[in-house]
Write a protein that holds these residues in place. Sequence first.
Motif, PDB file in Angstrom:
ATOM      1  N   GLY A 187      23.061 -14.882  27.047  1.00 14.48           N
ATOM      2  CA  GLY A 187      24.231 -14.521  26.268  1.00 14.48           C
ATOM      3  C   GLY A 187      25.220 -15.662  26.148  1.00 14.48           C
TER       4      GLY A 187
ATOM      5  N   LYS B  52      28.176 -16.067  16.937  1.00 15.00           N
ATOM      6  CA  LYS B  52      26.824 -15.816  16.414  1.00 15.00           C
ATOM      7  C   LYS B  52      25.989 -17.101  16.381  1.00 15.00           C
ATOM      8  CE  LYS B  52      28.324 -11.947  13.604  1.00 15.00           C
ATOM      9  NZ  LYS B  52      28.690 -11.509  12.252  1.00 15.00           N
TER      10      LYS B  52
ATOM     11  N   VAL C 121      20.528 -19.029  22.964  1.00 18.09           N
ATOM     12  CA  VAL C 121      19.887 -17.887  23.609  1.00 18.09           C
ATOM     13  C   VAL C 121      18.577 -17.510  22.924  1.00 18.09           C
ATOM     14  CG1 VAL C 121      20.129 -15.476  24.300  1.00 18.09           C
ATOM     15  CG2 VAL C 121      22.099 -17.021  24.428  1.00 18.09           C
TER      16      VAL C 121
ATOM     17  N   PHE D 260      25.010 -18.164  19.901  1.00 19.45           N
ATOM     18  CA  PHE D 260      23.988 -17.256  20.416  1.00 19.45           C
ATOM     19  C   PHE D 260      22.615 -17.631  19.865  1.00 19.45           C
ATOM     20  CE2 PHE D 260      21.575 -13.262  20.344  1.00 19.45           C
ATOM     21  CZ  PHE D 260      21.654 -12.911  21.680  1.00 19.45           C
TER      22      PHE D 260
END
Length: 128
Positions: A27, A120, A127, A123
Amino acid sequence: MHEKHLFEYAVIRIVPRVEREEFLNVGVIVYCAKENFLHALIGVNHHRLQVFCGDELDLHEIEANLDALQRICVGGSSSGPIGRLDMASRFRWLTATRSTVVQSSKVHPGLCTNAGEVLKKLFEQLVL
């Protein structure tokens, strides 16, 4: 041209064996004071986590810790005593150095015009 604001972010990671310092990113948390923004995006790939750490971890406990992290970002009385702190203090608490299975990276700064878009993008880059 839109005004750019300072934002800070940290990567949330799972460290199954703290002594080995190996981790899996799960995250990102972003804080931007000017936009009154503190949010985390969490996405645990259970298959990758299982391959990474086998049966060493209680996945339900990890999910509970990650859910608590998101509740603290939102704040308010339902997120416990830390959730009642101001936004900057919550971010500092969430990103404090820990020797636990759920940790954050060091805090990194940047400039943005939209903290939600940055969340966003980070991420996707760090991730997924």
